[in-house]
Design an enzyme around this catalytic site. Sequence first.
Site, PDB file in Angstrom:
ATOM      1  N   HIS A 269     -16.340  -3.254  -4.875  1.00  0.00           N
ATOM      2  CA  HIS A 269     -16.272  -4.336  -3.889  1.00  0.00           C
ATOM      3  C   HIS A 269     -14.819  -4.745  -3.698  1.00  0.00           C
ATOM      4  O   HIS A 269     -14.066  -4.827  -4.665  1.00  0.00           O
ATOM      5  CB  HIS A 269     -17.097  -5.548  -4.338  1.00  0.00           C
ATOM      6  CG  HIS A 269     -17.415  -6.458  -3.210  1.00  0.00           C
ATOM      7  ND1 HIS A 269     -16.531  -7.408  -2.752  1.00  0.00           N
ATOM      8  CD2 HIS A 269     -18.500  -6.530  -2.413  1.00  0.00           C
ATOM      9  CE1 HIS A 269     -17.069  -8.028  -1.726  1.00  0.00           C
ATOM     10  NE2 HIS A 269     -18.262  -7.520  -1.492  1.00  0.00           N
ATOM     11  N   ASP A 320     -25.904  -4.464  -3.002  1.00  0.00           N
ATOM     12  CA  ASP A 320     -26.719  -3.479  -2.294  1.00  0.00           C
ATOM     13  C   ASP A 320     -27.454  -2.524  -3.227  1.00  0.00           C
ATOM     14  O   ASP A 320     -28.489  -1.982  -2.855  1.00  0.00           O
ATOM     15  CB  ASP A 320     -25.837  -2.674  -1.328  1.00  0.00           C
ATOM     16  CG  ASP A 320     -25.339  -3.545  -0.195  1.00  0.00           C
ATOM     17  OD1 ASP A 320     -26.145  -4.342   0.308  1.00  0.00           O
ATOM     18  OD2 ASP A 320     -24.154  -3.455   0.164  1.00  0.00           O
TER      19      ASP A 320
HETATM   20  C1  COA Z   1     -16.836  -1.533  -1.004  1.00  0.00           C
HETATM   21  C2  COA Z   1     -15.622  -0.622  -0.893  1.00  0.00           C
HETATM   22  C3  COA Z   1     -15.518  -0.144   0.555  1.00  0.00           C
HETATM   23  C4  COA Z   1     -14.373  -1.434  -1.259  1.00  0.00           C
HETATM   24  O1  COA Z   1     -13.327  -0.633  -0.929  1.00  0.00           O
HETATM   25  P1  COA Z   1     -11.774  -0.934  -1.192  1.00  0.00           P
HETATM   26  O2  COA Z   1     -11.534  -2.305  -1.654  1.00  0.00           O
HETATM   27  O3  COA Z   1     -11.080  -0.484   0.041  1.00  0.00           O
HETATM   28  O4  COA Z   1     -11.473   0.022  -2.381  1.00  0.00           O
HETATM   29  P2  COA Z   1     -11.133   1.550  -2.241  1.00  0.00           P
HETATM   30  O5  COA Z   1     -12.148   2.266  -1.403  1.00  0.00           O
HETATM   31  O6  COA Z   1      -9.693   1.664  -1.818  1.00  0.00           O
HETATM   32  O7  COA Z   1     -11.291   2.007  -3.734  1.00  0.00           O
HETATM   33  C5  COA Z   1     -10.308   1.842  -4.746  1.00  0.00           C
HETATM   34  C6  COA Z   1     -10.504   2.980  -5.735  1.00  0.00           C
HETATM   35  O8  COA Z   1     -11.803   2.896  -6.316  1.00  0.00           O
HETATM   36  C7  COA Z   1     -12.562   4.027  -5.941  1.00  0.00           C
HETATM   37  N1  COA Z   1     -13.894   3.581  -5.552  1.00  0.00           N
HETATM   38  C8  COA Z   1     -14.201   2.402  -4.954  1.00  0.00           C
HETATM   39  N2  COA Z   1     -15.500   2.334  -4.766  1.00  0.00           N
HETATM   40  C9  COA Z   1     -16.018   3.482  -5.206  1.00  0.00           C
HETATM   41  C10 COA Z   1     -17.321   3.984  -5.263  1.00  0.00           C
HETATM   42  N3  COA Z   1     -18.344   3.272  -4.779  1.00  0.00           N
HETATM   43  N4  COA Z   1     -17.517   5.203  -5.787  1.00  0.00           N
HETATM   44  C11 COA Z   1     -16.483   5.917  -6.279  1.00  0.00           C
HETATM   45  N5  COA Z   1     -15.213   5.489  -6.254  1.00  0.00           N
HETATM   46  C12 COA Z   1     -15.006   4.277  -5.716  1.00  0.00           C
HETATM   47  C13 COA Z   1     -11.857   4.654  -4.764  1.00  0.00           C
HETATM   48  O9  COA Z   1     -12.130   6.022  -4.645  1.00  0.00           O
HETATM   49  C14 COA Z   1     -10.433   4.356  -5.092  1.00  0.00           C
HETATM   50  O10 COA Z   1      -9.991   5.249  -6.086  1.00  0.00           O
HETATM   51  P3  COA Z   1      -8.561   5.912  -6.012  1.00  0.00           P
HETATM   52  O11 COA Z   1      -7.603   4.750  -6.103  1.00  0.00           O
HETATM   53  O12 COA Z   1      -8.548   6.825  -7.164  1.00  0.00           O
HETATM   54  O13 COA Z   1      -8.496   6.594  -4.674  1.00  0.00           O
HETATM   55  C15 COA Z   1     -15.744   0.579  -1.840  1.00  0.00           C
HETATM   56  O14 COA Z   1     -15.866   0.127  -3.163  1.00  0.00           O
HETATM   57  C16 COA Z   1     -16.892   1.473  -1.460  1.00  0.00           C
HETATM   58  O15 COA Z   1     -16.746   2.351  -0.593  1.00  0.00           O
HETATM   59  N6  COA Z   1     -18.083   1.309  -2.092  1.00  0.00           N
HETATM   60  C17 COA Z   1     -19.241   2.075  -1.723  1.00  0.00           C
HETATM   61  C18 COA Z   1     -19.901   1.494  -0.479  1.00  0.00           C
HETATM   62  C19 COA Z   1     -20.590   0.196  -0.773  1.00  0.00           C
HETATM   63  O16 COA Z   1     -21.349   0.066  -1.731  1.00  0.00           O
HETATM   64  N7  COA Z   1     -20.376  -0.786   0.118  1.00  0.00           N
HETATM   65  C20 COA Z   1     -21.024  -2.089   0.024  1.00  0.00           C
HETATM   66  C21 COA Z   1     -20.017  -3.154  -0.260  1.00  0.00           C
HETATM   67  S1  COA Z   1     -20.820  -4.695  -0.531  1.00  0.00           S
END
Ligand code: COA
Length: 384
Positions: A269, A320
Site C-alpha cells: 500500500h 482487498d
Molecule cells: C498498492 C501499490 C500500487 C502501491 O504501490 P507503490 O506505493 O507505488 O509501491 P511500488 O509499486 O513502487 O512498490 C515498491 C516496491 O515494492 C514492491 N511491491 C509493492 N507491492 C507489491 C506487491 N503487491 N507484490 C510484489 N511486490 C510489490 C515493488 O515491486 C517495488 O519493489 P522494487 O523497489 O524492488 O521495484 C502496490 O503495492 C501494488 O501494486 N500492490 C498490488 C495491487 C493492490 O493490491 N492494490 C490495492 C491497493 S489498496
Amino acid sequence: MSATAANQYPNYSPGLEGVPAGISRISEIDSDRSSLQYRGYDVHDLAERGSYEETAFLLIHEHLPTQAELDAFKARLGAERQVPEAVYTALRAIPSTAHPMEAIRTAYSVLASFDPDDDKPSTDHDANIRKAERIIAKAGTMVANGHRIQKGLDPLEPRPELSTAANFLYLMNGAEPDAQTVKTFDASLTLYAEHGFNASTFACRVCVSTLSDLYSGVISGISTLKGPLHGGANEEAMKMILEIGSPENAQAWIDDALATKKKIMGFGHREYKKGDSRSFYMTKVAKELSIQTGNMTFVKIAEILEKTMLERKGLYTNVDFPAAYAYYLLGIPIDLYTPIFVVARVAGYSAHAIEQLDNNRLIRPKAIFNGDANLTYVPIAERG
Ligand SMILES: CC(C)(COP(=O)(O)OP(=O)(O)OC[C@H]1O[C@@H](n2cnc3c(N)ncnc32)[C@H](O)[C@@H]1OP(=O)(O)O)[C@@H](O)C(=O)NCCC(=O)NCCS
C-alpha cells in the site's frame, strides 16, 4: 526523466508519493500507527459497532447521527433506491460480456440527467447533499440489478425497509440474507467507504475542481477505481487465490511468483508500510467466516502468502486481500467485488466532492517537460 529536468525539480516525486495535494477534514490515515479515522472516529469502531448507514451519514453530514437522524436518513435512502427505467434500458444495451464496472459507470451517467437537482449550480451545497444521498441510495440497486440483467434476469424492486447491505444481497440473490451475512457485508462496506486522497477520490476531486457536477466526479472516481492497482485488486486477489488452489501449492506458487517479479495482488500500500488498518479487521472477519463455513482453505493459503511476503518483501496485505476471500465465502460472484467497492465508496467520493466544491480552487499541477523542443517544421511532402 532527463538529468536536466530532474535537476530543475529536486522535489519531484513520481506518482506524487508523499506530496500533499490538498487539505481535507474527512479521513486521517496514520501510517505509523496503521490507523484510519473517518472524521475523527476509528474505522474499527464504525465497522464493529456502527453500520454503513451511520458511516455514510458521518461522511456526508460531518457528524455521527442521533437515532432520529439515522432513522430519517435510512428512510430517505430507502425511498431513493429505485432508479429510472432508462438506467435499466442502458444496462440491457451493454454487452453481457462487459465487466460490471463498465455497467455501473454507465448507469451513473444515465442517472445523472434524471437527478431533480441536475439544474442546480455545482457549488450549491444543499443540492449536493441531496444528490449525494441519491448517489448512495441507488448504488446497490444499480450494481445488483445490473448483475441480474447481465445474467438475463429481470431487475427486482429494491426493498426500502432493508439496510444498504441487506438490500444489495437481496437484489443480487433474489432472497433475503441472514443476519450474520448482512453484518459481515455491512462491515466491509464501512471499511471501503472512504480513504483519503487515494487515486480515485483524487480523480473525483480533480473533476469537480473544474466546477463540474457531483455525478461527473463520482464517475471519474469509478473509472479510476477500476484498475487492478486500485479497486480492481480485490478481484485479482481472488483469481490469484483460486489459481493457487490449495495450501499445499501455496509456497511453491509464491516462491515462483516472487522469483519472476510478479505483483502479488492484495499486498502492499502506498500509505501503509506497517499494515493496512482495514486489513486487520477484514482478516478477522474473513477468518471468522471461514470457521463458520468450515472452509479453511483460503485462510491457510493466506497465511503462507502473508508470512512469505512479510519475510521476503516486508509487505503486508491490504484490505482487498481478506475482502476477496470473505466475499467468495459469501457466494458473491468475483466480478462484483470492485462494483461493491463502488457501492461503499460513493459515500467517500460524495463527501470529497462536496468538500472540494465548498472551498474550491482548480486543481492543475504542472508537468516537467521532457520532450523535444524547437524542431523545424518540415512540409509533409519533404519528410523522409
Ligand atoms: C498498492 C501499490 C500500487 C502501491 O504501490 P507503490 O506505493 O507505488 O509501491 P511500488 O509499486 O513502487 O512498490 C515498491 C516496491 O515494492 C514492491 N511491491 C509493492 N507491492 C507489491 C506487491 N503487491 N507484490 C510484489 N511486490 C510489490 C515493488 O515491486 C517495488 O519493489 P522494487 O523497489 O524492488 O521495484 C502496490 O503495492 C501494488 O501494486 N500492490 C498490488 C495491487 C493492490 O493490491 N492494490 C490495492 C491497493 S489498496
